[in-house]
Design an enzyme around this catalytic site. Structure first.
Site, PDB file in Angstrom:
ATOM      1  CB  THR A 187      19.116 -31.273  21.583  1.00  0.00           C
ATOM      2  OG1 THR A 187      19.163 -32.693  21.437  1.00  0.00           O
ATOM      3  CG2 THR A 187      18.349 -30.934  22.833  1.00  0.00           C
ATOM      4  CD  GLU A 331      18.607 -29.319  26.252  1.00  0.00           C
ATOM      5  OE1 GLU A 331      18.985 -28.278  25.671  1.00  0.00           O
ATOM      6  OE2 GLU A 331      19.179 -30.408  26.107  1.00  0.00           O
ATOM      7  CE  LYS A 443      37.334 -33.914  32.463  1.00  0.00           C
ATOM      8  NZ  LYS A 443      36.616 -34.315  31.259  1.00  0.00           N
ATOM      9  CD1 TRP A 448      39.911 -30.617  34.786  1.00  0.00           C
ATOM     10  CD2 TRP A 448      38.043 -29.389  34.956  1.00  0.00           C
ATOM     11  NE1 TRP A 448      38.917 -31.450  35.223  1.00  0.00           N
ATOM     12  CE2 TRP A 448      37.755 -30.722  35.340  1.00  0.00           C
ATOM     13  CE3 TRP A 448      37.020 -28.457  34.973  1.00  0.00           C
ATOM     14  CZ2 TRP A 448      36.484 -31.123  35.737  1.00  0.00           C
ATOM     15  CZ3 TRP A 448      35.758 -28.841  35.374  1.00  0.00           C
ATOM     16  CH2 TRP A 448      35.489 -30.175  35.750  1.00  0.00           C
TER      17      TRP A 448
HETATM   18  P1  AMP Z   1      21.709 -25.585  21.626  1.00  0.00           P
HETATM   19  O1  AMP Z   1      20.764 -26.372  22.411  1.00  0.00           O
HETATM   20  O2  AMP Z   1      22.015 -26.139  20.283  1.00  0.00           O
HETATM   21  O3  AMP Z   1      21.305 -24.143  21.542  1.00  0.00           O
HETATM   22  O4  AMP Z   1      23.107 -25.626  22.404  1.00  0.00           O
HETATM   23  C1  AMP Z   1      23.238 -25.157  23.714  1.00  0.00           C
HETATM   24  C2  AMP Z   1      24.681 -25.089  24.100  1.00  0.00           C
HETATM   25  O5  AMP Z   1      25.356 -24.085  23.339  1.00  0.00           O
HETATM   26  C3  AMP Z   1      24.933 -24.679  25.530  1.00  0.00           C
HETATM   27  O6  AMP Z   1      24.772 -25.746  26.421  1.00  0.00           O
HETATM   28  C4  AMP Z   1      26.360 -24.173  25.468  1.00  0.00           C
HETATM   29  O7  AMP Z   1      27.290 -25.221  25.505  1.00  0.00           O
HETATM   30  C5  AMP Z   1      26.419 -23.523  24.113  1.00  0.00           C
HETATM   31  N1  AMP Z   1      26.246 -22.073  24.257  1.00  0.00           N
HETATM   32  C6  AMP Z   1      25.139 -21.351  24.060  1.00  0.00           C
HETATM   33  N2  AMP Z   1      25.372 -20.045  24.259  1.00  0.00           N
HETATM   34  C7  AMP Z   1      26.669 -19.924  24.620  1.00  0.00           C
HETATM   35  C8  AMP Z   1      27.518 -18.839  24.986  1.00  0.00           C
HETATM   36  N3  AMP Z   1      27.106 -17.591  24.983  1.00  0.00           N
HETATM   37  N4  AMP Z   1      28.793 -19.130  25.331  1.00  0.00           N
HETATM   38  C9  AMP Z   1      29.252 -20.395  25.318  1.00  0.00           C
HETATM   39  N5  AMP Z   1      28.510 -21.454  24.975  1.00  0.00           N
HETATM   40  C10 AMP Z   1      27.232 -21.223  24.632  1.00  0.00           C
END
Ligand code: AMP
Length: 548
Positions: A187, A331, A443, A448
């Site tokens: 990640t 994930e 918050k 929120w």
């Molecule tokens: P990563 O593992 O780097 O791909 O990050 C995943 C995170 O990116 C998710 O848990 C979200 O917080 C954010 N994310 C991915 N796609 C979207 C989306 N379409 N809208 C808002 N947040 C997103």
């Protein structure tokens, strides 16, 4: 009673064999920055992958589930590695070339990578790290770059083309258990140490089938997809595997990820689909606004990885390009949701669906969990943390942990669901709308405020290029929003004007009092807004904040 069905393992090897034969004529086109791009058929890529597997085994001695890392752009050779390494039973570990050096070192050591395949242009990044990478015994270099940078390394160095030349074009692929590791990806680690997600052959196979369904990307061999999302970012959202299943042609930008070459690529090669995070599409929009190009070949674009501002979607609609919003995570392989509206709606009726994150496929179960651990209903109003489970969703991290501060119970529920850390609502017809990351929610006085809602509203202002809103400490309310904005060139908008613009859409008590103009929103290694940097800049007094 047991079924009477055959039990054939779902493997990456099978995807390779299928793609290189049944779809042997499909092509990977890699941008070279020269007059002609490099073009290679799936049959050629498959054969070269087979030769690479032979070389890795016979020359490098890669055996069992050893990790072979890649530090590469999106290109045909990287796809060859994608298939060769898992098919021989080893584990492909894609390295994020935008991570800070110390994180890359941490990741390679944590995964105990034995070899790395690297693009020559990335040697300046790799070479200084090598003294800190004791597990790396072999370095395979592909494409142009200064090999002299490797003069001092203890590891053995090979030329990719020389290494695979003359190797056998067949390989006695092992019978793999579909549950074994095929690939791993860490990640991007906005908090704590990076965490390793290990994909199985089975999860990749099933995820690829989902990518290819009409309710997801739904492409065929008459399509070409421009794969901008890096192969080190969740396997380029599964596209290299999915394309080999159905023969979708791939257009690979290699290191030419700037808006101008991307626009040229699209105009010349006419891809029908593309996949990238919003910041790429923002950049491309600015480019084609200044120097118009024809992007209309792209029937559909998958946009995700961060929230897509509705204003961006509208701007592309005007160019004849339809952005389809998707949500996912490292994930989740990453396909979680896609925002195709239900059938039979007018363009106007479709809009409220298109701006959501979308619907879940059958392979992904979802639930919303409230602050007290209660399961919330899908009423479009009750906001909670999204939890998911399914066959391509992680149930643990590699090595069991991701740093000293890591507590598994923060990421996985007792009954085995992944806690996404994303907060949102789900409509009665199953459309997810994310309002924030749990850690980005503001918050204020027990209520929120969604930072994403404020950002989207701000980015709809014609003079705002980008906007990021973060929570900052406030004596009276606990937290209040700080709006940081990037203004377009020549803009004369002042804070009062922007605040008045927001007031048309946002409840008064949610309007930010603190404002700062910044030159650019800081980005993470995968191009997302890096809000922790803004929070730190604010705390350190580095921002020129005006309080209204
Ligand atoms: P990563 O593992 O780097 O791909 O990050 C995943 C995170 O990116 C998710 O848990 C979200 O917080 C954010 N994310 C991915 N796609 C979207 C989306 N379409 N809208 C808002 N947040 C997103």
């Amino acid at each position: 009673m047991l079924s009477t069905m055959q039990d054939v393992p779902l493997t990456v090897t099978r995807i390779l064999q299928h793609g290189m034969t049944i779809h042997g004529k499909s092509q990977i086109t890699t941008w070279t920055g020269e007059a002609e791009p490099q073009r290679r058929t799936f049959a050629e890529v498959g054969e070269r992958a087979t030769r690479l597997a032979n070389a890795l085994r016979d020359e490098l001695g890669i055996d069992g589930d050893q990790r072979v890392a890649t530090l590469m752009w999106n290109n045909a050779e990287h796809v060859e590695a994608y298939f060769a390494i898992p098919s021989m039973g080893a584990v492909l570990h894609t390295l994020n070339l935008r991570l800070p050096a110390e994180q890359l070192v941490w990741i390679v050591n944590h995964a105990a990578d034995r070899a790395v395949i690297v693009n020559g242009s990335l040697l300046p990044l790799l070479a200084p790290l090598l003294p800190h990478l004791p597990t790396i015994e072999h370095i395979v270099v592909s494409g142009p770059g200064d090999r002299g940078l490797l003069a001092d390394t203890q590891a053995r160095v090979y030329e990719y083309e020389e290494l695979i030349a003359g190797r056998p074009t067949t390989y006695d692929w092992p019978e793999l258990d579909e549950r074994t590791a095929a690939a791993m990806c860490y990640t991007s680690g906005t908090t704590g140490d990076p965490k390793g997600v290990v994909y199985s052959h089975r999860s990749i196979y099933l995820h690829s089938m989902q990518v290819n369904m009409a309710e997801s990307m739904g492409l065929s061999d008459s399509d070409t997809t421009l794969v901008v999302v890096p192969q080190f970012h969740v396997n380029a959202w599964g596209l290299p595997h999915a394309t080999f299943m159905t023969g979708i042609n791939m257009l690979m930008p290699d290191r030419f990820l700037q808006p101008a070459p991307l626009a040229d690529m699209i105009e010349r090669e006419k891809p029908s689909h593309a996949a990238a995070v919003p910041t790429i599409w923002q950049g491309l929009l600015a480019e084609v606004t200044a120097n118009p190009r024809d992007l209309s070949s792209m029937k559909q674009v998958t946009i995700g990885g961060a929230a897509c501002p509705p204003a961006l979607m509208e701007a592309y609609d005007k160019l004849g390009v339809r952005l389809c919003h998707a949500w996912g995570m490292t994930e989740t392989s990453p396909l979680g949701t896609m925002a195709h509206p239900p059938a039979g709606l007018s363009a106007e009726e479709e809009w409220p669906y298109r701006v959501t994150q979308g619907r879940f496929p059958a392979g992904v179960e979802a639930r919303l969990v409230g602050p007290g651990g209660e399961i919330l209903s899908w009423d479009g109003e009750s906001a909670g943390e999204l939890e998911v489970r399914g066959t391509w969703i992680a149930g643990a991290y590699y090595g069991g942990a991701g740093g000293e501060d890591f507590r598994p119970e923060d990421k996985f529920s007792e009954d085995g669901w992944l806690k996404t850390g994303d907060v949102g609502v789900i409509s009665p017809d199953g459309f997810l709308t994310l309002t924030d990351r749990a850690k980005d929610v503001i918050k204020s006085g027990g209520e929120w405020i969604s930072s994403v809602e404020l950002e989207n509203a701000l980015m709809a202002h014609p003079e705002v290029a980008e906007a990021a809103v973060v929570a900052v400490p406030d004596d009276k309310w606990g937290e209040r929003p700080l709006a940081t904005v990037v203004l377009k060139e020549g803009s004369t908008a002042d804070y009062e004007t922007l605040r008045a613009f927001l007031a048309e859409k946002i409840a008064k008590w949610q309007l930010p009092e603190r404002w700062a103009v910044i030159p650019a929103v800081p980005k993470t290694s995968v191009g997302k807004f890096d809000k922790k940097v803004i929070r730190r800049q604010y705390a350190d007094g580095e921002l020129d904040v005006t309080q209204l």
